[in-house]
Design an enzyme around this catalytic site. Structure first.
Site, short mmCIF file in Angstrom:
data_model
loop_
_atom_site.label_atom_id
_atom_site.label_comp_id
_atom_site.label_asym_id
_atom_site.label_seq_id
_atom_site.Cartn_x
_atom_site.Cartn_y
_atom_site.Cartn_z
N HIS A 18 52.48 27.04 -18.66
CA HIS A 18 53.80 26.39 -18.78
C HIS A 18 54.16 25.69 -17.46
O HIS A 18 54.66 24.56 -17.47
CB HIS A 18 54.90 27.42 -19.06
CG HIS A 18 54.81 28.09 -20.39
ND1 HIS A 18 54.74 29.45 -20.53
CD2 HIS A 18 54.82 27.59 -21.65
CE1 HIS A 18 54.70 29.77 -21.82
NE2 HIS A 18 54.75 28.65 -22.52
N LYS A 42 60.77 35.91 -34.28
CA LYS A 42 59.49 36.21 -33.62
C LYS A 42 59.50 37.57 -32.93
O LYS A 42 58.45 38.06 -32.54
CB LYS A 42 59.18 35.12 -32.58
CG LYS A 42 58.16 34.07 -33.05
CD LYS A 42 57.64 33.33 -31.83
CE LYS A 42 56.60 32.28 -32.13
NZ LYS A 42 56.19 31.57 -30.91
N ARG A 96 46.61 22.69 -25.97
CA ARG A 96 45.53 23.55 -25.51
C ARG A 96 44.30 23.39 -26.39
O ARG A 96 43.24 23.06 -25.93
CB ARG A 96 45.97 25.02 -25.54
CG ARG A 96 46.94 25.39 -24.47
CD ARG A 96 47.62 26.70 -24.75
NE ARG A 96 48.49 26.59 -25.90
CZ ARG A 96 49.40 27.47 -26.21
NH1 ARG A 96 49.54 28.55 -25.51
NH2 ARG A 96 50.18 27.28 -27.25
N SER A 134 50.93 32.86 -23.99
CA SER A 134 51.83 34.00 -23.77
C SER A 134 51.44 35.20 -24.63
O SER A 134 51.50 36.35 -24.18
CB SER A 134 53.27 33.61 -24.09
OG SER A 134 53.69 32.57 -23.25
P1 ADP Z 1 52.96 30.00 -26.56
O1 ADP Z 1 52.47 28.99 -27.57
O2 ADP Z 1 51.94 30.36 -25.50
O3 ADP Z 1 53.68 31.20 -27.13
P2 ADP Z 1 55.36 28.47 -26.01
O4 ADP Z 1 55.86 28.45 -27.39
O5 ADP Z 1 56.28 29.00 -24.98
O6 ADP Z 1 54.04 29.28 -25.73
O7 ADP Z 1 54.83 27.02 -25.61
C1 ADP Z 1 55.67 25.98 -25.22
C2 ADP Z 1 54.85 24.74 -25.01
O8 ADP Z 1 53.97 24.93 -23.90
C3 ADP Z 1 53.95 24.33 -26.18
O9 ADP Z 1 53.92 22.92 -26.25
C4 ADP Z 1 52.61 24.88 -25.78
O10 ADP Z 1 51.56 24.18 -26.39
C5 ADP Z 1 52.67 24.65 -24.27
N1 ADP Z 1 51.74 25.52 -23.56
C6 ADP Z 1 51.80 26.86 -23.44
N2 ADP Z 1 50.75 27.32 -22.71
C7 ADP Z 1 50.03 26.22 -22.35
C8 ADP Z 1 48.82 26.01 -21.60
N3 ADP Z 1 48.14 27.02 -21.10
N4 ADP Z 1 48.38 24.74 -21.46
C9 ADP Z 1 49.06 23.71 -22.01
N5 ADP Z 1 50.20 23.84 -22.72
C10 ADP Z 1 50.67 25.06 -22.90
#
Ligand code: ADP
Length: 171
Positions: A18, A42, A96, A134
């Protein structure tokens, strides 16, 4: 004209993935609004207030560097509405895997129909952080593994406390 971007997520907890995306987004926008999803269904490990405070702590070093202005806000409901209400012209999403891509490509099409003025911008994290999710960080911590390659020490200690595990190498 101020360029405002929205970066939405659950941030349960915020990871180096993030933070890498936030650093990149801060170079594209003058004002980055980080939207922390309420996500009642969630059942997040951290409450909304905790996730907001964690993101604020993690963003502080960026804010001190003076790239962009940062605001961290809760949100629920339609992302395009949140973006529009914040006066944003961009939604930032991280990519990702192909799974992210498949989901996002559908979302982008539907969001564009609802709010054609708002552009979705996809960013990829540095190779070192691309695989971080996460969900996996939470699982590794629950099993007593080392999460410090994926999250800051401050976040890691909060996760261990929450899952009732000692940080590896401290017990
Ligand atoms: P997660 O999908 O890990 O539970 P979030 O919902 O908090 O995380 O993700 C928020 C945004 O950050 C999304 O667009 C997700 O694709 C992006 N994101 C999370 N981790 C990464 C990473 N390691 N590399 C690139 N983007 C990421």
């Amino acid at each position: 004209m101020t360029r405002t971007a929205i970066y939405p997520g659950t941030f349960d907890p915020p990871t180096y993935g993030h933070m890498d995306i936030i650093g990149r987004a801060a170079r594209l926008a003058d004002h980055l609004v980080i939207g922390v999803a309420i996500n009642r269904d969630k059942g997040p490990l951290f409450s909304l207030e905790e996730r907001i405070a964690m993101v604020e702590d993690e963003v502080r070093p960026f804010a001190a560097k003076g790239h962009a202005r940062f605001t961290v806000r809760p949100f629920e409901g339609l992302l395009v509405r949140f973006a529009k209400d914040a006066g944003a012209s961009m939604i930032i999403r991280g990519l990702r895997t192909t799974t992210d891509f498949n989901y996002e490509s559908q979302m982008v099409g539907m969001n564009a129909r609802m709010e054609p003025e708002i552009e979705t911008v996809f960013l990829m994290a540095d190779g070192r952080y691309q695989a971080i999710a996460s969900t996996l960080v939470r699982e590794i911590a629950r099993m007593g593994g080392d999460v410090t390659p994926f999250v800051s020490w401050g976040i890691a200690s909060k996760i261990y406390a929450r899952v009732g595990r000692a940080a590896p190498g401290t017990s």
